[in-house]
Design a protein around this motif. Structure first.
Motif, PDB file in Angstrom:
ATOM      1  N   LEU A 137     -19.206  46.908 -41.096  1.00  0.00           N
ATOM      2  CA  LEU A 137     -18.216  46.510 -39.354  1.00  0.00           C
ATOM      3  C   LEU A 137     -18.775  46.913 -38.356  1.00  0.00           C
ATOM      4  O   LEU A 137     -18.537  48.427 -38.734  1.00  0.00           O
ATOM      5  CB  LEU A 137     -16.996  46.575 -39.862  1.00  0.00           C
ATOM      6  N   PHE A 138     -18.837  46.538 -37.408  1.00  0.00           N
ATOM      7  CA  PHE A 138     -19.485  47.137 -36.366  1.00  0.00           C
ATOM      8  C   PHE A 138     -18.376  47.088 -34.807  1.00  0.00           C
ATOM      9  O   PHE A 138     -17.720  45.771 -34.861  1.00  0.00           O
ATOM     10  CB  PHE A 138     -21.026  46.351 -35.742  1.00  0.00           C
ATOM     11  N   LEU A 139     -17.632  47.793 -34.332  1.00  0.00           N
ATOM     12  CA  LEU A 139     -17.136  48.085 -33.144  1.00  0.00           C
ATOM     13  C   LEU A 139     -17.897  48.289 -32.675  1.00  0.00           C
ATOM     14  O   LEU A 139     -18.102  49.159 -32.366  1.00  0.00           O
ATOM     15  CB  LEU A 139     -15.808  48.653 -33.369  1.00  0.00           C
ATOM     16  N   HIS A 140     -17.667  47.218 -31.564  1.00  0.00           N
ATOM     17  CA  HIS A 140     -18.327  47.373 -29.801  1.00  0.00           C
ATOM     18  C   HIS A 140     -17.944  48.238 -28.793  1.00  0.00           C
ATOM     19  O   HIS A 140     -16.415  49.216 -28.980  1.00  0.00           O
ATOM     20  CB  HIS A 140     -18.641  46.203 -29.134  1.00  0.00           C
ATOM     21  N   GLY A 141     -18.746  49.118 -27.959  1.00  0.00           N
ATOM     22  CA  GLY A 141     -17.841  49.407 -26.561  1.00  0.00           C
ATOM     23  C   GLY A 141     -16.876  48.555 -26.489  1.00  0.00           C
ATOM     24  O   GLY A 141     -17.029  47.685 -26.019  1.00  0.00           O
ATOM     25  N   ALA A 142     -16.479  49.753 -25.028  1.00  0.00           N
ATOM     26  CA  ALA A 142     -15.186  48.873 -23.545  1.00  0.00           C
ATOM     27  C   ALA A 142     -16.150  47.817 -23.240  1.00  0.00           C
ATOM     28  O   ALA A 142     -15.386  46.898 -22.088  1.00  0.00           O
ATOM     29  CB  ALA A 142     -15.290  50.161 -23.278  1.00  0.00           C
ATOM     30  N   GLY A 143     -17.146  48.010 -22.530  1.00  0.00           N
ATOM     31  CA  GLY A 143     -18.008  46.874 -21.669  1.00  0.00           C
ATOM     32  C   GLY A 143     -17.965  45.512 -22.568  1.00  0.00           C
ATOM     33  O   GLY A 143     -18.273  44.793 -21.519  1.00  0.00           O
ATOM     34  N   GLU A 144     -18.186  45.385 -23.874  1.00  0.00           N
ATOM     35  CA  GLU A 144     -17.928  44.234 -24.665  1.00  0.00           C
ATOM     36  C   GLU A 144     -17.013  43.551 -24.439  1.00  0.00           C
ATOM     37  O   GLU A 144     -16.859  42.392 -24.786  1.00  0.00           O
ATOM     38  CB  GLU A 144     -18.927  44.452 -25.553  1.00  0.00           C
ATOM     39  N   ARG A 145     -16.005  44.142 -24.187  1.00  0.00           N
ATOM     40  CA  ARG A 145     -14.301  43.864 -24.979  1.00  0.00           C
ATOM     41  C   ARG A 145     -14.452  42.232 -23.378  1.00  0.00           C
ATOM     42  O   ARG A 145     -15.426  41.818 -22.456  1.00  0.00           O
ATOM     43  CB  ARG A 145     -13.401  44.567 -23.708  1.00  0.00           C
ATOM     44  N   GLY A 146     -13.486  41.460 -24.036  1.00  0.00           N
ATOM     45  CA  GLY A 146     -13.586  39.976 -23.390  1.00  0.00           C
ATOM     46  C   GLY A 146     -13.634  38.707 -24.252  1.00  0.00           C
ATOM     47  O   GLY A 146     -12.796  39.345 -25.735  1.00  0.00           O
ATOM     48  N   SER A 147     -14.288  37.971 -24.259  1.00  0.00           N
ATOM     49  CA  SER A 147     -13.717  36.468 -24.969  1.00  0.00           C
ATOM     50  C   SER A 147     -15.300  35.609 -25.017  1.00  0.00           C
ATOM     51  O   SER A 147     -15.169  35.146 -24.719  1.00  0.00           O
ATOM     52  CB  SER A 147     -12.917  35.811 -24.297  1.00  0.00           C
ATOM     53  N   ASP A 148     -16.342  36.876 -24.264  1.00  0.00           N
ATOM     54  CA  ASP A 148     -17.754  35.698 -24.379  1.00  0.00           C
ATOM     55  C   ASP A 148     -18.448  36.920 -25.471  1.00  0.00           C
ATOM     56  O   ASP A 148     -18.886  37.683 -25.588  1.00  0.00           O
ATOM     57  CB  ASP A 148     -18.458  36.348 -22.585  1.00  0.00           C
ATOM     58  N   LEU A 149     -18.521  35.886 -26.248  1.00  0.00           N
ATOM     59  CA  LEU A 149     -19.259  37.170 -27.366  1.00  0.00           C
ATOM     60  C   LEU A 149     -20.839  37.273 -27.553  1.00  0.00           C
ATOM     61  O   LEU A 149     -21.938  37.896 -28.091  1.00  0.00           O
ATOM     62  CB  LEU A 149     -19.105  35.723 -28.628  1.00  0.00           C
ATOM     63  N   GLN A 150     -21.323  36.473 -26.211  1.00  0.00           N
ATOM     64  CA  GLN A 150     -22.719  36.936 -25.812  1.00  0.00           C
ATOM     65  C   GLN A 150     -23.213  38.305 -25.435  1.00  0.00           C
ATOM     66  O   GLN A 150     -23.238  39.438 -26.448  1.00  0.00           O
ATOM     67  CB  GLN A 150     -22.877  35.989 -24.352  1.00  0.00           C
ATOM     68  N   ALA A 151     -21.802  38.401 -25.039  1.00  0.00           N
ATOM     69  CA  ALA A 151     -21.365  40.007 -24.585  1.00  0.00           C
ATOM     70  C   ALA A 151     -21.412  41.185 -26.019  1.00  0.00           C
ATOM     71  O   ALA A 151     -22.215  42.187 -25.932  1.00  0.00           O
ATOM     72  CB  ALA A 151     -20.633  40.477 -24.243  1.00  0.00           C
ATOM     73  N   LEU A 152     -21.375  41.118 -26.883  1.00  0.00           N
ATOM     74  CA  LEU A 152     -21.599  41.780 -27.429  1.00  0.00           C
ATOM     75  C   LEU A 152     -23.107  42.000 -28.702  1.00  0.00           C
ATOM     76  O   LEU A 152     -23.549  43.082 -29.239  1.00  0.00           O
ATOM     77  CB  LEU A 152     -20.619  40.883 -29.217  1.00  0.00           C
ATOM     78  N   ARG A 153     -23.838  40.608 -28.038  1.00  0.00           N
ATOM     79  CA  ARG A 153     -25.282  40.968 -28.448  1.00  0.00           C
ATOM     80  C   ARG A 153     -26.178  42.123 -27.352  1.00  0.00           C
ATOM     81  O   ARG A 153     -27.263  42.185 -27.213  1.00  0.00           O
ATOM     82  CB  ARG A 153     -26.250  39.908 -28.466  1.00  0.00           C
ATOM     83  N   GLU A 154     -25.743  42.785 -26.365  1.00  0.00           N
ATOM     84  CA  GLU A 154     -26.115  43.480 -25.362  1.00  0.00           C
ATOM     85  C   GLU A 154     -26.279  45.117 -26.250  1.00  0.00           C
ATOM     86  O   GLU A 154     -27.229  45.734 -25.496  1.00  0.00           O
ATOM     87  CB  GLU A 154     -24.927  43.873 -24.028  1.00  0.00           C
ATOM     88  N   HIS A 155     -25.722  44.860 -27.113  1.00  0.00           N
ATOM     89  CA  HIS A 155     -26.200  46.540 -27.343  1.00  0.00           C
ATOM     90  C   HIS A 155     -25.594  47.116 -29.212  1.00  0.00           C
ATOM     91  O   HIS A 155     -25.164  46.220 -29.728  1.00  0.00           O
ATOM     92  CB  HIS A 155     -24.822  47.967 -26.702  1.00  0.00           C
ATOM     93  N   GLY A 156     -26.454  48.212 -29.617  1.00  0.00           N
ATOM     94  CA  GLY A 156     -26.085  48.236 -30.926  1.00  0.00           C
ATOM     95  C   GLY A 156     -26.031  47.731 -32.207  1.00  0.00           C
ATOM     96  O   GLY A 156     -27.776  47.054 -32.194  1.00  0.00           O
TER      97      GLY A 156
END
Length: 139
Positions: A37-56
């Motif tokens: 289970l990977f929890l992203h940082g504050a910059g990836e919050r929202g409703s655009d799942l593409q943002a999750l692919r920015e880091h980590g």
């Protein structure tokens, strides 16, 4: 005089979108896989799942990293933090564990920045759920 309190059970529906990745050999065998289970940082919050692919880990998977894990990366709602979603995260683990071949003794938790804080928080609230945690930049 005896007073009795009535406790009502209520079901609450929480929408927590996520990205899921299965190991490359998942369809070829019947083994149970570890879950990450990977929890992203504050910059990836929202409703655009593409943002999750920015880091980590989601970015590394997108760039070709192959992991022998079922990987799930949920997205925290905008202007919110992971500690408000403990029950939703455990429900997500239950859902993924029921839908895919997951070894319940090999569930791992990691997160980055706000997700690092979320990693500490979730593991403290539900220590029995995780074989290990790896918070990154989480305070």
């Amino acid at each position: 005089m005896l007073h009795t309190r009535h406790i009502m059970n209520r079901a609450v529906s929480i929408r927590l979108p996520y990205v899921l990745s299965l190991p490359n050999d998942y369809a070829q065998n019947n083994e149970a896989y570890p879950l990450l289970l990977f929890l992203h940082g504050a910059g990836e919050r929202g409703s655009d799942l593409q943002a999750l692919r920015e880091h980590g880990i989601p970015r590394a998977l997108l760039n070709g990293l192959e992991l022998p894990f079922v990987v799930v990366a949920p997205q925290c709602p905008v202007n919110d933090t992971w500690d408000h979603h403990r029950l939703a995260l455990t429900a997500l683990l239950d859902e993924v564990g029921a839908q895919y071949r997951v070894d319940p003794d090999r569930v791992y938790l990691t997160g980055l920045s706000m997700g690092g804080f979320g990693t500490f928080d979730l593991a403290q609230a539900f220590p029995e759920r995780f074989a290990a945690i790896a918070p990154i930049c989480g305070g």
